[in-house]
Design a protein around this motif. Structure first.
Motif, PDB file in Angstrom:
ATOM      1  N   ILE A  63       0.855  -1.236  -0.055  1.00  0.00           N
ATOM      2  CA  ILE A  63      -0.139  -0.177   0.132  1.00  0.00           C
ATOM      3  C   ILE A  63       0.826   1.077   0.012  1.00  0.00           C
ATOM      4  CG2 ILE A  63      -1.625   1.194   1.215  1.00  0.00           C
ATOM      5  CD1 ILE A  63      -2.779  -1.290   2.362  1.00  0.00           C
ATOM      6  N   GLU A  64       1.785   1.122   0.759  1.00  0.00           N
ATOM      7  CA  GLU A  64       2.727   2.573   0.954  1.00  0.00           C
ATOM      8  C   GLU A  64       3.651   2.698  -0.179  1.00  0.00           C
ATOM      9  OE1 GLU A  64       4.936   1.432   4.496  1.00  0.00           O
ATOM     10  OE2 GLU A  64       3.150   2.138   5.776  1.00  0.00           O
ATOM     11  N   ASN A  65       4.165   1.670  -0.865  1.00  0.00           N
ATOM     12  CA  ASN A  65       4.856   1.687  -1.985  1.00  0.00           C
ATOM     13  C   ASN A  65       3.997   2.263  -3.191  1.00  0.00           C
ATOM     14  OD1 ASN A  65       7.178   1.140  -0.628  1.00  0.00           O
ATOM     15  ND2 ASN A  65       7.231  -1.079  -1.270  1.00  0.00           N
ATOM     16  N   LYS A  66       2.943   2.196  -3.278  1.00  0.00           N
ATOM     17  CA  LYS A  66       1.905   2.273  -4.497  1.00  0.00           C
ATOM     18  C   LYS A  66       2.075   3.924  -4.636  1.00  0.00           C
ATOM     19  CE  LYS A  66      -0.964   0.370  -7.133  1.00  0.00           C
ATOM     20  NZ  LYS A  66      -0.536  -0.762  -8.204  1.00  0.00           N
ATOM     21  N   PHE A  67       2.078   4.828  -3.512  1.00  0.00           N
ATOM     22  CA  PHE A  67       1.939   5.884  -3.908  1.00  0.00           C
ATOM     23  C   PHE A  67       3.246   7.069  -3.542  1.00  0.00           C
ATOM     24  CE2 PHE A  67      -2.017   4.159  -2.613  1.00  0.00           C
ATOM     25  CZ  PHE A  67      -2.925   4.550  -3.415  1.00  0.00           C
ATOM     26  N   GLN A  68       4.501   6.432  -3.462  1.00  0.00           N
ATOM     27  CA  GLN A  68       5.481   7.094  -3.227  1.00  0.00           C
ATOM     28  C   GLN A  68       6.214   7.317  -4.476  1.00  0.00           C
ATOM     29  OE1 GLN A  68       7.730   5.038  -0.308  1.00  0.00           O
ATOM     30  NE2 GLN A  68       6.660   5.731   1.237  1.00  0.00           N
ATOM     31  N   ILE A  69       6.756   8.555  -4.476  1.00  0.00           N
ATOM     32  CA  ILE A  69       7.801   9.198  -5.438  1.00  0.00           C
ATOM     33  C   ILE A  69       9.023   9.459  -4.858  1.00  0.00           C
ATOM     34  CG2 ILE A  69       5.837   9.455  -7.169  1.00  0.00           C
ATOM     35  CD1 ILE A  69       6.587  12.613  -6.638  1.00  0.00           C
ATOM     36  N   SER A  70       9.992   9.607  -5.533  1.00  0.00           N
ATOM     37  CA  SER A  70      11.399   9.999  -5.175  1.00  0.00           C
ATOM     38  C   SER A  70      11.351  11.468  -4.849  1.00  0.00           C
ATOM     39  CB  SER A  70      12.479   9.882  -6.181  1.00  0.00           C
ATOM     40  OG  SER A  70      12.388  10.709  -7.207  1.00  0.00           O
ATOM     41  N   SER A  71      12.089  12.128  -3.922  1.00  0.00           N
ATOM     42  CA  SER A  71      12.288  13.372  -3.551  1.00  0.00           C
ATOM     43  C   SER A  71      12.799  14.293  -4.578  1.00  0.00           C
ATOM     44  CB  SER A  71      13.192  13.578  -2.183  1.00  0.00           C
ATOM     45  OG  SER A  71      14.412  13.043  -2.377  1.00  0.00           O
ATOM     46  N   SER A  72      13.546  13.894  -5.610  1.00  0.00           N
ATOM     47  CA  SER A  72      14.018  14.484  -6.526  1.00  0.00           C
ATOM     48  C   SER A  72      12.729  14.735  -7.621  1.00  0.00           C
ATOM     49  CB  SER A  72      15.025  13.922  -7.331  1.00  0.00           C
ATOM     50  OG  SER A  72      14.836  12.729  -7.676  1.00  0.00           O
ATOM     51  N   GLN A  74       9.512  14.676  -6.693  1.00  0.00           N
ATOM     52  CA  GLN A  74       8.601  15.703  -6.258  1.00  0.00           C
ATOM     53  C   GLN A  74       9.183  17.082  -6.241  1.00  0.00           C
ATOM     54  OE1 GLN A  74       5.480  15.244  -4.733  1.00  0.00           O
ATOM     55  NE2 GLN A  74       5.653  17.553  -5.079  1.00  0.00           N
ATOM     56  N   TYR A  75      10.552  17.437  -6.290  1.00  0.00           N
ATOM     57  CA  TYR A  75      11.197  18.762  -6.070  1.00  0.00           C
ATOM     58  C   TYR A  75      11.066  19.046  -7.489  1.00  0.00           C
ATOM     59  CZ  TYR A  75      14.856  22.382  -6.412  1.00  0.00           C
ATOM     60  OH  TYR A  75      15.437  23.482  -6.530  1.00  0.00           O
ATOM     61  N   PHE A  76      11.168  18.493  -8.810  1.00  0.00           N
ATOM     62  CA  PHE A  76      11.122  18.825  -9.907  1.00  0.00           C
ATOM     63  C   PHE A  76       9.395  19.261 -10.190  1.00  0.00           C
ATOM     64  CE2 PHE A  76       9.880  17.711 -14.220  1.00  0.00           C
ATOM     65  CZ  PHE A  76      10.335  18.501 -14.909  1.00  0.00           C
ATOM     66  N   LEU A  77       8.733  18.502  -9.697  1.00  0.00           N
ATOM     67  CA  LEU A  77       7.209  18.895  -9.810  1.00  0.00           C
ATOM     68  C   LEU A  77       6.998  20.405  -9.266  1.00  0.00           C
ATOM     69  CD1 LEU A  77       5.325  15.573  -9.100  1.00  0.00           C
ATOM     70  CD2 LEU A  77       5.467  16.850 -11.111  1.00  0.00           C
ATOM     71  N   ASP A  78       7.584  20.430  -7.852  1.00  0.00           N
ATOM     72  CA  ASP A  78       7.337  21.785  -7.189  1.00  0.00           C
ATOM     73  C   ASP A  78       8.136  22.978  -7.929  1.00  0.00           C
ATOM     74  OD1 ASP A  78       5.836  20.414  -5.382  1.00  0.00           O
ATOM     75  OD2 ASP A  78       7.540  20.146  -3.925  1.00  0.00           O
ATOM     76  N   TYR A  79       9.079  22.529  -8.845  1.00  0.00           N
ATOM     77  CA  TYR A  79       9.903  23.738  -9.211  1.00  0.00           C
ATOM     78  C   TYR A  79       9.154  24.086 -10.531  1.00  0.00           C
ATOM     79  CZ  TYR A  79      13.741  26.080 -11.660  1.00  0.00           C
ATOM     80  OH  TYR A  79      14.512  27.118 -11.972  1.00  0.00           O
ATOM     81  N   GLN A  80       7.945  23.183 -11.150  1.00  0.00           N
ATOM     82  CA  GLN A  80       7.238  23.701 -12.435  1.00  0.00           C
ATOM     83  C   GLN A  80       6.249  24.742 -12.220  1.00  0.00           C
ATOM     84  OE1 GLN A  80       8.246  22.365 -15.156  1.00  0.00           O
ATOM     85  NE2 GLN A  80       9.813  21.448 -13.909  1.00  0.00           N
ATOM     86  N   ASN A  81       6.065  25.109 -10.981  1.00  0.00           N
ATOM     87  CA  ASN A  81       5.095  26.350 -10.452  1.00  0.00           C
ATOM     88  C   ASN A  81       5.278  27.451 -11.304  1.00  0.00           C
ATOM     89  OD1 ASN A  81       2.645  25.677  -9.073  1.00  0.00           O
ATOM     90  ND2 ASN A  81       3.616  26.283  -7.169  1.00  0.00           N
ATOM     91  N   PRO A  82       4.101  28.238 -11.695  1.00  0.00           N
ATOM     92  CA  PRO A  82       2.880  27.987 -11.709  1.00  0.00           C
ATOM     93  C   PRO A  82       2.256  27.062 -12.917  1.00  0.00           C
ATOM     94  CG  PRO A  82       3.533  29.804 -12.912  1.00  0.00           C
ATOM     95  CD  PRO A  82       4.536  29.317 -12.579  1.00  0.00           C
ATOM     96  N   ILE A  83       3.051  26.385 -13.573  1.00  0.00           N
ATOM     97  CA  ILE A  83       2.622  25.465 -14.715  1.00  0.00           C
ATOM     98  C   ILE A  83       2.123  24.242 -13.895  1.00  0.00           C
ATOM     99  CG2 ILE A  83       3.275  24.190 -16.882  1.00  0.00           C
ATOM    100  CD1 ILE A  83       5.423  26.312 -16.848  1.00  0.00           C
ATOM    101  N   PRO A  84       0.957  23.547 -14.135  1.00  0.00           N
ATOM    102  CA  PRO A  84       0.421  22.391 -13.583  1.00  0.00           C
ATOM    103  C   PRO A  84       1.331  21.322 -14.130  1.00  0.00           C
ATOM    104  CG  PRO A  84      -1.297  23.790 -14.668  1.00  0.00           C
ATOM    105  CD  PRO A  84      -0.027  24.475 -14.870  1.00  0.00           C
TER     106      PRO A  84
END
Length: 98
Positions: A63-72, A74-84
C-alpha cells in the motif's frame, strides 16, 4: 489476457492459477497474490478485494509503495509552479502533483 499468460508471468502453473480463479480451497501465499496483482495491474482497491477473497491481509508495504515518488521527482514537480504538472502510474492514476 489468457490464463496461460497470467500464470506464466506470475510464475505459477496454469492449474494453480485456475484453482485460484475458481476459489478452490487452496492455501495461496502472499507472494503469489502479489505477483498475480502485478501481472493484472490491479489498482490498490482491486488488490484489496483480491486479498479479501483469499482471506488474507494486504501487506502494508504494498500500500505504501504504491503512492511514493522520489524526493527529486517531487522537487522537480514543485519547481514547475505555476505550470500544472503531475505524475501518473501505469493505470493513469495521479500519484503526485505540484
Amino acid at each position: 489476457m489468457r490464463r496461460e499468460e497470467v500464470a506464466q508471468l506470475a510464475g505459477i502453473s496454469v492449474d494453480w492459477y485456475t484453482w485460484l480463479e475458481q476459489g478452490r480451497n487452496i492455501h495461496v501465499s502472499t507472494q503469489v497474490l502479489e505477483d498475480v496483482a502485478r501481472v493484472l495491474q490491479l489498482s490498490i482497491n482491486e488488490k484489496r478485494h483480491m486479498f479479501l477473497l483469499a482471506e488474507q491481509a494486504i501487506p502494508i508495504e504494498s500500500i505504501e509503495n504504491k503512492f511514493q515518488i522520489s524526493s527529486s521527482l517531487q522537487y522537480f514537480l514543485d519547481y514547475q509552479n505555476p505550470i500544472p504538472a503531475y505524475v501518473t502510474n501505469s493505470r493513469w492514476d495521479f500519484v503526485a502533483w505540484n
